[in-house]
Design an enzyme around this catalytic site. Structure first.
Site, mmCIF file in Angstrom:
data_model
loop_
_atom_site.group_PDB
_atom_site.id
_atom_site.type_symbol
_atom_site.label_atom_id
_atom_site.label_comp_id
_atom_site.label_asym_id
_atom_site.label_seq_id
_atom_site.Cartn_x
_atom_site.Cartn_y
_atom_site.Cartn_z
ATOM 1 C CB SER A 105 -0.849 -0.032 1.280
ATOM 2 O OG SER A 105 -2.063 0.620 1.098
ATOM 3 C CB ALA A 106 1.202 4.053 -2.411
ATOM 4 C CB CYS A 144 -8.120 -0.867 10.884
ATOM 5 S SG CYS A 144 -6.627 -0.548 9.977
HETATM 6 N N1 7TS Z 1 -2.170 -4.919 6.119
HETATM 7 C C1 7TS Z 1 -1.408 -4.407 7.117
HETATM 8 C C2 7TS Z 1 -0.326 -5.233 7.716
HETATM 9 C C3 7TS Z 1 -1.644 -3.103 7.547
HETATM 10 O O1 7TS Z 1 -0.876 -2.595 8.496
HETATM 11 C C4 7TS Z 1 -2.678 -2.344 6.959
HETATM 12 C C5 7TS Z 1 -3.023 -0.990 7.472
HETATM 13 C C6 7TS Z 1 -3.412 -2.922 5.912
HETATM 14 C C7 7TS Z 1 -3.141 -4.226 5.532
HETATM 15 C C8 7TS Z 1 -4.478 -2.181 5.186
HETATM 16 O O2 7TS Z 1 -3.912 -1.193 4.402
HETATM 17 P P1 7TS Z 1 -4.865 -0.189 3.566
HETATM 18 O O3 7TS Z 1 -3.945 0.685 2.855
HETATM 19 O O4 7TS Z 1 -5.716 -1.024 2.704
HETATM 20 O O5 7TS Z 1 -5.692 0.521 4.587
HETATM 21 N N2 7TS Z 1 -2.738 -0.838 8.839
HETATM 22 C C9 7TS Z 1 -3.134 0.134 9.658
HETATM 23 C C10 7TS Z 1 -2.654 0.260 10.971
HETATM 24 O O6 7TS Z 1 -1.849 -0.490 11.524
HETATM 25 N N3 7TS Z 1 -3.218 1.331 11.530
HETATM 26 O O7 7TS Z 1 -4.029 1.889 10.622
HETATM 27 C C11 7TS Z 1 -3.983 1.163 9.470
#
Ligand code: 7TS
Length: 388
Positions: A202-203, A327
């Site tokens: 994820s960018a 999240c």
């Molecule tokens: N996987 C991991 C390991 C992550 O840390 C996150 C976002 C995602 C997937 C999802 O990424 P997105 O760009 O689709 O939202 N993690 C977090 C966090 O740790 N606190 O807020 C978002």
């Protein structure tokens, strides 16, 4: 007011260089890349550069696919749901293996797949919050369609033995996906060295824009499309290309990889300075040994201080931290990752995640140490539940 951003595992500031390279694609070169006129075709060179940056960044080969998605949540959902369609609904498998500390984008999707009859194994972690590779081997059966284990954990920063796990999956002929969101741009991620079938990223976690991410697919591996439509991205993911996002993500990955040495030395030094200072506070403990973590992350428990109260005090002083994954931060359940590493419920309620970036400065760390120590004293006095 001083403002310090220590929530870089949730999202990061866009690198100004990334912002600059993106900006012409909003009001000047706004054509649809698929259009036949010059408004469309003038976007092509920048898109080509960005895709090259992504291939180089992951050390992918020409036979591999990198498909741009809207975020890692989409990439993770795509792999799990497509494997369900391809290997379970339309095949003879029925089993998926993940860890019990996966991000909800994996964990909740698996919970949903269970309602459709899929058997899911949630692998335990050791006291460092890490899945040990042999446990993967122990649970693979001839019905296993996919193993999905994160490269690095978003809350503890724990780095998993992905190379060994990938090797085990290869030997057992089982597909292997890794959620690389917290690894890409922080530690070396080389898909030729570590042979994963799929990798999500994820960018916005490496100083790129929000709303754009990717899925690496080894050797153009079969994987049903999640989004059908206009056959974009070679038919693997339809939808008009997010030109500015792709251009930004490409440069962001290049810059992040260029800064990995800095991340490993300087960001680590600042993180360790902060950690050493906070661990001087009595009855505090940090999950996962330092050498087993990404250089920017620390999850610290402070006995007698509710995580949310601490967060509030830090926020009043302009410091952004987290009680764990943003999240899930509206839900006041004990931190599930801490519960998984065997902390008791009280400690699991007192976890604060501090995550730095290459933009974090020494002054910000000094300020945070000062504010943090005062906040702990204040909150312990109020709670009265803490005795040294
Ligand atoms: N996987 C991991 C390991 C992550 O840390 C996150 C976002 C995602 C997937 C999802 O990424 P997105 O760009 O689709 O939202 N993690 C977090 C966090 O740790 N606190 O807020 C978002």
């Amino acid at each position: 007011m001083t403002r310090v951003y220590l929530d870089n595992n949730a999202t990061t500031i866009v690198d100004p260089k990334v912002y600059d390279v993106m900006s012409p694609f909003f009001c000047q070169m706004y054509g649809n890349p698929n259009s036949l006129h010059s408004f469309g075709s003038e976007t092509h060179p920048a898109l080509r550069t960005a895709m090259n940056q992504l291939y180089k960044g992951l050390n992918a080969s020409d036979d591999d696919d990198i498909i741009v998605t809207s975020c890692a949540t989409e990439s993770n959902n795509w792999v799990l749901k497509a494997v369900y369609f391809d290997k379970i609904l339309n095949g003879d498998k029925n089993h998926i293996i993940i860890s019990e500390v996966e991000h909800p984008a994996i964990y909740s999707t698996c919970k949903w797949l269970e309602t459709l009859g899929v058997k899911v194994t949630y692998l335990p972690v050791n006291h460092d919050g890490i899945v040990e590779a042999h446990t993967v081997k122990d649970f693979i059966t001839d019905k296993t369609a996919l193993v999905s284990i994160m490269w690095a954990n978003n809350e503890t920063g724990a780095i998993f033995p992905i190379k060994e796990i990938a090797q085990i999956c290869k030997e057992k002929n089982v597909l292997f996906h890794t959620d690389g969101v917290q690894a890409v741009g922080k530690i070396k991620v080389d898909v030729q060295d570590v042979e994963v079938d799929f990798l999500s990223f994820s960018a916005h976690k490496f100083h790129g824009p929000k709303g754009v991410g990717g899925l690496y697919i080894k050797n153009s591996q079969e994987l049903s499309a999640l989004l059908h439509g206009g056959e974009h991205m070679g038919g693997r993911r339809s939808g008009t290309l997010n030109v500015a996002g792709i251009v930004g993500m490409g440069l962001a990955m290049e810059l992040a990889n260029d800064a990995i040495e800095y991340e490993n030395k300087e960001v680590r030094r600042l993180r360790d300075k902060l950690e050493d200072a906070l661990l001087q506070i009595p009855k505090t403990f940090v999950v996962t040994s330092r050498d087993k973590r990404t250089p920017n992350t620390m999850l610290i428990s402070i006995k007698g201080v509710e995580g949310e109260a601490m967060l509030w005090d830090l926020n009043k002083a302009g410091i952004a931290a987290s009680t764990g994954s943003a999240c899930a931060s509206e839900d006041l359940e004990a931190n599930p990752v801490l519960m998984a590493v065997g902390a008791d419920k009280e400690l699991a309620h007192t976890a604060i995640r501090l995550s730095l970036s290459r933009f974090t400065t020494e002054d910000e760390i000094d300020y945070t140490i000062d504010v943090f120590k005062k906040a702990v004293i204040r909150l312990r006095e109020i709670s009265g539940s803490y005795a040294e």
